[in-house]
Design an enzyme around this catalytic site. Structure first.
Site, short mmCIF file in Angstrom:
data_model
loop_
_atom_site.label_atom_id
_atom_site.label_comp_id
_atom_site.label_asym_id
_atom_site.label_seq_id
_atom_site.Cartn_x
_atom_site.Cartn_y
_atom_site.Cartn_z
N SER A 124 35.21 59.72 60.50
CA SER A 124 33.87 59.04 61.10
C SER A 124 34.35 57.70 61.54
CB SER A 124 32.99 58.59 60.07
OG SER A 124 32.21 57.90 60.36
N TYR A 148 32.31 55.74 50.76
CA TYR A 148 32.38 56.91 51.85
C TYR A 148 33.43 56.71 52.82
CZ TYR A 148 30.59 59.61 55.66
OH TYR A 148 30.85 60.48 56.86
N LYS A 152 37.04 58.88 53.86
CA LYS A 152 37.45 59.21 55.10
C LYS A 152 38.93 58.83 55.44
CE LYS A 152 33.80 62.10 55.97
NZ LYS A 152 34.10 63.25 55.86
P1 NAD Z 1 26.13 67.84 55.88
O1 NAD Z 1 25.62 67.41 54.50
O2 NAD Z 1 24.97 68.42 56.68
O3 NAD Z 1 27.08 69.10 55.75
C1 NAD Z 1 28.20 68.92 54.70
C2 NAD Z 1 28.10 70.56 54.23
O4 NAD Z 1 29.00 70.65 53.35
C3 NAD Z 1 26.68 70.78 53.50
O5 NAD Z 1 26.37 72.17 53.94
C4 NAD Z 1 27.30 70.86 52.17
O6 NAD Z 1 26.36 71.80 51.33
C5 NAD Z 1 28.72 71.24 52.03
N1 NAD Z 1 29.57 70.85 51.10
C6 NAD Z 1 29.42 69.68 50.31
N2 NAD Z 1 30.50 69.41 49.69
C7 NAD Z 1 30.84 70.94 49.54
C8 NAD Z 1 31.97 71.56 48.41
N3 NAD Z 1 32.47 70.92 47.44
N4 NAD Z 1 32.23 72.73 48.78
C9 NAD Z 1 31.71 73.23 49.70
N5 NAD Z 1 30.64 72.90 50.58
C10 NAD Z 1 30.50 71.59 50.45
O7 NAD Z 1 26.76 66.92 56.79
P2 NAD Z 1 26.82 66.73 58.32
O8 NAD Z 1 26.17 65.73 58.81
O9 NAD Z 1 27.00 67.97 58.79
O10 NAD Z 1 28.60 66.07 58.10
C11 NAD Z 1 29.54 67.15 58.20
C12 NAD Z 1 30.69 66.27 58.02
O11 NAD Z 1 30.87 65.16 59.00
C13 NAD Z 1 31.09 65.48 56.73
O12 NAD Z 1 32.30 65.59 56.44
C14 NAD Z 1 30.50 64.00 57.06
O13 NAD Z 1 31.14 63.01 56.26
C15 NAD Z 1 31.03 63.89 58.50
N6 NAD Z 1 30.19 62.99 59.46
C16 NAD Z 1 29.11 63.21 59.60
C17 NAD Z 1 28.27 62.08 60.32
C18 NAD Z 1 26.81 62.29 60.64
O14 NAD Z 1 26.29 61.51 60.96
N7 NAD Z 1 26.26 63.26 60.37
C19 NAD Z 1 28.93 61.02 60.90
C20 NAD Z 1 30.47 61.06 60.69
C21 NAD Z 1 31.15 61.91 59.89
C1 UD1 Z 2 25.53 55.11 59.25
C2 UD1 Z 2 26.60 54.75 58.12
C3 UD1 Z 2 28.00 55.10 58.58
C4 UD1 Z 2 27.93 56.59 58.79
C5 UD1 Z 2 26.85 56.85 59.85
C6 UD1 Z 2 26.74 58.60 60.14
C7 UD1 Z 2 25.69 52.87 56.85
C8 UD1 Z 2 25.60 51.34 57.00
N1 UD1 Z 2 26.49 53.26 57.77
O1 UD1 Z 2 25.62 54.57 60.44
O2 UD1 Z 2 28.69 54.94 57.53
O3 UD1 Z 2 29.21 57.07 59.17
O4 UD1 Z 2 25.60 56.54 59.40
O5 UD1 Z 2 25.90 59.13 59.52
O6 UD1 Z 2 24.68 53.47 56.36
N2 UD1 Z 2 18.48 51.86 61.76
C9 UD1 Z 2 17.09 51.25 61.59
N3 UD1 Z 2 15.98 51.70 60.86
C10 UD1 Z 2 16.54 53.09 60.13
C11 UD1 Z 2 17.68 53.29 60.27
C12 UD1 Z 2 18.65 53.10 61.08
O7 UD1 Z 2 16.80 50.33 62.39
O8 UD1 Z 2 15.54 53.41 59.30
C13 UD1 Z 2 19.42 51.27 62.48
C14 UD1 Z 2 20.71 50.66 62.12
O9 UD1 Z 2 20.60 49.36 61.43
C15 UD1 Z 2 21.63 50.86 63.03
C16 UD1 Z 2 21.17 52.18 63.81
O10 UD1 Z 2 19.67 52.11 63.53
O11 UD1 Z 2 21.60 49.81 63.88
C17 UD1 Z 2 21.93 53.46 63.42
O12 UD1 Z 2 21.72 53.68 61.94
P1 UD1 Z 2 22.15 55.01 61.21
O13 UD1 Z 2 21.60 56.03 62.01
O14 UD1 Z 2 22.06 54.63 59.99
O15 UD1 Z 2 23.75 55.07 61.61
P2 UD1 Z 2 24.97 53.93 61.44
O16 UD1 Z 2 24.27 52.67 60.67
O17 UD1 Z 2 25.46 53.57 62.63
#
Ligand code: NAD
Ligand code: UD1
Length: 338
Positions: A124, A148, A152
């Protein structure tokens, strides 16, 4: 030889599976359904015509994990599984370290034992934290500010150390910026449990009438309009980025972190406006105080992804807001409605 996909039924994993199966990749899917629905498997089949080869396995259960490695011959692993809520990680850090570090380490040890040498990992942009310069390149220093983010960054370091020790190993952490959007069919999308933390799922819940109004966290940042600026990326673009990263990992060795972002930022107000205009709907909001831990603005330098993966985003902010809404409108209660 197949590709093991952990966290395959989650938001990003499920979109990756649809894209990868459609392109003919041979996948073995794993999830424990802790944060996803079994119904995702039907959707993957519906969208690809392929019945996914799925196994319910928790990465913390080494016996079950090992039986999978015994039964299959994997060439690569794409590792999405993990917890991802920043606030929750501060409230219960040990739960985060147990799942995101111990679970990932179990996986890596199994890869070592069964000589599986290609690992693409969901990292991330949160590993960078406060920008020393913007846009972030992969050389930007890492300084996560919550458990978190630590998980990562720590697992990236573990991958790097292992890649240094095993000359056959390829470690590709993909540093995602802000994934939003949904499958363009409206059949699959993000389905957070409870009240969403992130901007886009909150917007769609307001637009569909399940939440009263969006709270905009601060309008006094030093940005284009005072609200926070992020690099939003469509989940389908992200899926394609993983397919390219697998091919890269299979043809290279060493440790190669890569940003996956659009290379362009949008403010919260710009996202709201795009959503309202594109979808012809309204998103009531009010400006409230800044959210603790939020940064003013950052976006990706996506040059490395272009150079190494021949990948760049294809979809626009309009596509992202359209597809997020398409899924929410069709299934207001997510997979419970499916
Ligand atoms: P998500 O929660 O929708 O998907 C993660 C999946 O992993 C889920 O289906 C959950 O059931 C499964 N899981 C969790 N722990 C497990 C375990 N111990 N064994 C087997 N399965 C397990 O999340 P996502 O948004 O799809 O994110 C996927 C990955 O990307 C995560 O590692 C997350 O940290 C990373 N990531 C997500 C975002 C975002 O904004 N969504 C941003 C940056 C990084
Ligand atoms: C958040 C996480 C980040 C994670 C990322 C991906 C925090 C502080 N950071 O990032 O670690 O990797 O999600 O899932 O939680 N916002 C609003 N109102 C809301 C929600 C968000 O104004 O109800 C604004 C936030 O202030 C930000 C932008 O929208 O400026 C995006 O927010 P968000 O979607 O939560 O992502 P990040 O904060 O970038």
């Amino acid at each position: 030889m197949s590709i093991l996909v952990t966290g395959a039924t989650g938001f990003i994993g499920s979109h990756f599976c649809v894209e990868a199966l459609a392109q003919g990749l041979d996948l073995v899917l794993v999830d424990n359904f802790e944060n996803s629905s079994e119904k995702v498997l039907d959707k993957i089949e519906l969208l690809t015509g392929v019945k996914p080869d799925f196994h319910q396995v928790d990465l913390r259960d080494t016996e079950k994990l090992e039986s999978l490695f015994k039964d299959y011959s994997f060439e690569s692993v794409v590792h999405f599984a993990g917890y991802k809520a920043v606030g929750e990680s501060s409230a219960d850090p040990l739960m985060y370290y147990r799942n995101n570090i111990v679970g990932s380490l179990n996986l890596l040890e199994m890869m070592k034992r069964y000589e599986v040498n290609n690992l693409v990992f969901s990292s991330s942009a949160t590993v960078y934290s406060d920008p020393v310069f913007n846009p972030y390149t992969e050389e930007h220093r890492k300084l996560p500010i919550n458990p978190y983010g630590n998980t990562k960054s720590m697992f990236e370091d573990i991958m790097q150390d292992y890649a240094a020790a095993n000359p056959h190993f390829s470690a590709v952490p993909l540093r995602y910026f802000n994934p939003i959007g949904a499958h363009p069919s409206g059949e699959m999308g993000e389905d957070p449990k409870g009240i969403p933390n992130n901007l886009m799922p909150f917007i769609t819940k307001v637009a569909v009438g399940q939440l009263k109004e969006l709270q905009v966290f601060g309008d006094d940042y030093d940005t284009v309009d005072g609200t926070g600026v992020r690099d939003y990326i469509h989940v389908m673009d992200l899926a394609e980025g993983h397919i390219r990263a697998i091919a890269f990992a299979e043809n290279n060795t060493g440790y190669t972190p890569i940003n996956l972002g659009a290379g362009k930022g949008y403010s919260v107000l710009e996202v709201i406006k795009a959503f309202e205009q594109q979808n012809n709907t309204s998103v009531p909001y009010k400006v409230v105080a800044r959210r603790a831990g939020d940064l003013a603005q950052y976006w990706a330098d996506a040059t490395r992804a272009k150079d190494l993966l021949d990948w760049e985003t294809q979809l626009t902010i309009e596509d992202m807001v359209k597809d997020s809404w398409g899924w929410q409108k069709k299934y207001p209660n997510g997979f419970n409605d499916c």
